[in-house]
Design a protein around this motif. Structure first.
Motif, PDB file in Angstrom:
ATOM      1  N   SER A 105      -8.864   5.020   1.344  1.00  0.00           N
ATOM      2  CA  SER A 105      -9.574   5.314   0.386  1.00  0.00           C
ATOM      3  C   SER A 105     -10.390   3.139   1.203  1.00  0.00           C
ATOM      4  CB  SER A 105      -9.597   4.981  -0.758  1.00  0.00           C
ATOM      5  OG  SER A 105     -10.431   4.647  -1.575  1.00  0.00           O
ATOM      6  N   PRO A 106     -10.928   2.791   0.932  1.00  0.00           N
ATOM      7  CA  PRO A 106     -11.341   1.180   1.148  1.00  0.00           C
ATOM      8  C   PRO A 106     -12.009   0.549  -0.379  1.00  0.00           C
ATOM      9  CG  PRO A 106     -13.372   2.526   1.915  1.00  0.00           C
ATOM     10  CD  PRO A 106     -12.488   3.590   1.177  1.00  0.00           C
ATOM     11  N   GLY A 107     -11.014   0.171  -0.851  1.00  0.00           N
ATOM     12  CA  GLY A 107     -11.336  -0.501  -2.291  1.00  0.00           C
ATOM     13  C   GLY A 107     -10.235  -1.187  -2.469  1.00  0.00           C
ATOM     14  N   GLN A 108     -10.614  -1.824  -3.827  1.00  0.00           N
ATOM     15  CA  GLN A 108      -9.258  -3.037  -3.706  1.00  0.00           C
ATOM     16  C   GLN A 108      -8.254  -2.981  -5.029  1.00  0.00           C
ATOM     17  OE1 GLN A 108     -11.433  -7.090  -4.117  1.00  0.00           O
ATOM     18  NE2 GLN A 108     -13.002  -6.529  -2.515  1.00  0.00           N
ATOM     19  N   PRO A 109      -7.358  -2.975  -5.151  1.00  0.00           N
ATOM     20  CA  PRO A 109      -6.503  -2.283  -4.117  1.00  0.00           C
ATOM     21  C   PRO A 109      -7.011  -0.957  -2.784  1.00  0.00           C
ATOM     22  CG  PRO A 109      -5.073  -1.860  -5.335  1.00  0.00           C
ATOM     23  CD  PRO A 109      -6.689  -2.194  -5.999  1.00  0.00           C
ATOM     24  N   GLY A 110      -6.345  -0.977  -1.583  1.00  0.00           N
ATOM     25  CA  GLY A 110      -7.113   0.271  -0.703  1.00  0.00           C
ATOM     26  C   GLY A 110      -5.577   1.077  -1.274  1.00  0.00           C
ATOM     27  N   LEU A 111      -6.304   2.961  -1.148  1.00  0.00           N
ATOM     28  CA  LEU A 111      -5.391   3.839  -1.354  1.00  0.00           C
ATOM     29  C   LEU A 111      -4.869   4.536  -0.169  1.00  0.00           C
ATOM     30  CD1 LEU A 111      -7.239   4.833  -4.829  1.00  0.00           C
ATOM     31  CD2 LEU A 111      -4.913   3.287  -4.459  1.00  0.00           C
ATOM     32  N   ILE A 120      -7.303  -5.128   0.942  1.00  0.00           N
ATOM     33  CA  ILE A 120      -7.928  -4.307   0.831  1.00  0.00           C
ATOM     34  C   ILE A 120      -8.529  -3.759   1.717  1.00  0.00           C
ATOM     35  CG2 ILE A 120      -8.219  -6.450  -1.037  1.00  0.00           C
ATOM     36  CD1 ILE A 120     -10.078  -7.275   1.304  1.00  0.00           C
ATOM     37  N   TRP A 121      -9.252  -2.958   1.713  1.00  0.00           N
ATOM     38  CA  TRP A 121     -10.536  -1.636   1.786  1.00  0.00           C
ATOM     39  C   TRP A 121      -9.426  -1.373   3.220  1.00  0.00           C
ATOM     40  CZ3 TRP A 121     -14.434  -1.832  -0.152  1.00  0.00           C
ATOM     41  CH2 TRP A 121     -14.613  -3.158  -1.307  1.00  0.00           C
TER      42      TRP A 121
END
Length: 387
Positions: free
Chosen positions: A175-181, A201-202
């Protein structure tokens, strides 16, 4: 759709990160549906075959018997739309079946042992399950829950890459987010077993080493690659170029990842520098970089031929009207052995189980300012015989 990622270095489009750039087509070889049997057979036997017949195409997967190819497609980005999986004949690329899934479909992961196809519903934060033999939809696993930002605005974390561990019947989803998952799913019970929060991140690409039971994920931030123990659901190692000291000013975005299990190497495409980075797993050291062109995107490793294959979309902020291609890199010398132009925007890659055939999805430009834009043009699947 033009969500953007900003991590201090360049503006990276999430459309590129999640394979969401739409567009047009340019035919190289196109079979005719009404061709005589002999003509049809010669087209199917061509070393390069292109089928321009798809709207909103994204990832591709090959069946265990190499007879079928699956491609994920969507009609548009409307939230109420479902998604479609197209089953194609692996030689002729003719459409054999259209499978509808409840949500918009982008990523694909295939468990060839259980004949189960996992479909990443990127914008909905979920995973659709399909029986690959019959095409029957078997349900949806919701991985993400809506989150609110500082302004109270609600959004759904996206899914991106779907990787299957056939030995333990597990599925890994980034999962590309901030933070990534990173989500880990039990394929036997279709339940979520672990949610891992990245220190970067991402979090985007992923590759699995079944022999060592290690999952590797690629991302931006200080540590561009993480090693994960999937049994414990914990990060156990980190790989870094050393170029980034503050994650908010990331120098790299390792968008996709491939692994050489025998040689214990990792290969990652960097969407910022447009190179393939090579890491030695044992030492954690970066050992080589290979330039491949603007818009570096997907990468696979062909163990049978000791080749690294990568796509570049041919576009960047500075070159918005470019056209992309494919690079075949010698795994021993890291020299580009072969370059293939695949207009307009090559996207995702998949190899046949024997490593002899490569499948590539190709996007058309989605903006009418691009010189190759054509109204109602379709996306493509390309089959390349590597022998």
């Amino acid at each position: 759709m033009s969500l953007s990622i900003k991590s201090g270095f360049h503006l990276v489009s999430l459309a590129a990160a999640a394979f969401m750039l739409g567009g047009c087509h340019t035919a190289a070889v196109q079979p005719r549906a009404a061709a005589a049997p002999q003509a049809y057979a010669s087209v199917a036997a061509s070393p390069v075959l292109r089928q321009d017949a798809f709207k909103g195409i994204y990832e591709v997967a090959v069946s265990a018997d190499a007879a079928s190819v699956f491609v994920a497609t969507i009609n548009d980005f409307d939230k109420q739309n479902g998604g479609f999986i197209q089953r194609l004949d692996a030689r002729s690329l003719q459409r054999l079946q259209t499978i509808q899934v409840p949500h918009r479909s982008f990523a694909l992961g295939l468990n060839r042992v259980t004949s189960t196809l996992y479909v990443g519903n990127t914008l909905d934060g979920s995973l659709s399950i399909v029986d690959a033999a019959s095409g029957m939809s078997k349900g949806v696993i919701q991985l993400a829950v809506p989150v609110k930002n500082d302004k109270g605005e609600e959004s759904m974390p996206h899914t991106r890459k779907v990787i299957v561990d056939e030995q333990h019947n597990r599925v890994f989803v980034t999962s590309p987010g901030q933070p990534g998952l990173i989500w880990i799913v039990d394929g036997a019970t279709n339940t979520l077993t672990h949610t891992i929060k990245s220190d970067g991140i991402w979090t985007a690409g992923a590759a699995y080493d079944a022999q060592a039971n290690r999952l590797y994920v690629s991302q931006g931030g200080v540590n561009e690659i993480l090693a994960i123990d999937p049994d414990a659901g914990q990060v156990v190692g980190r790989f870094s170029t050393g170029d980034t000291t503050d994650a908010r000013d990331s120098r790299h975005f390792f968008i996709n990842l491939a692994i050489d299990v025998k040689g214990q190497r990792l290969f990652s495409t960097d969407a910022n520098t447009n190179q393939v980075y090579v890491f030695d797993i044992a030492s954690g050291k970066q050992i080589k970089t290979v330039p491949i062109g603007a818009g570096a995107l997907d990468v696979v490793y062909n163990a049978q031929r000791n080749e690294i294959i990568a796509t570049h979309r041919g576009v960047s902020r500075e070159q918005p009207n470019g056209s992309g291609g494919l690079s075949v890199i010698d795994g021993a010398t890291y020299q580009v052995k072969r370059s293939i132009d695949l207009p307009v925007h090559p996207n995702s890659l998949a190899l046949s189980p024997d490593g002899d055939t490569l499948y590539v999805t190709v996007k058309a430009p989605h903006g009418d300012t691009h010189p190759a834009w054509r109204k109602d043009a379709l996306d493509s699947v390309v089959r390349i015989d590597l022998r």
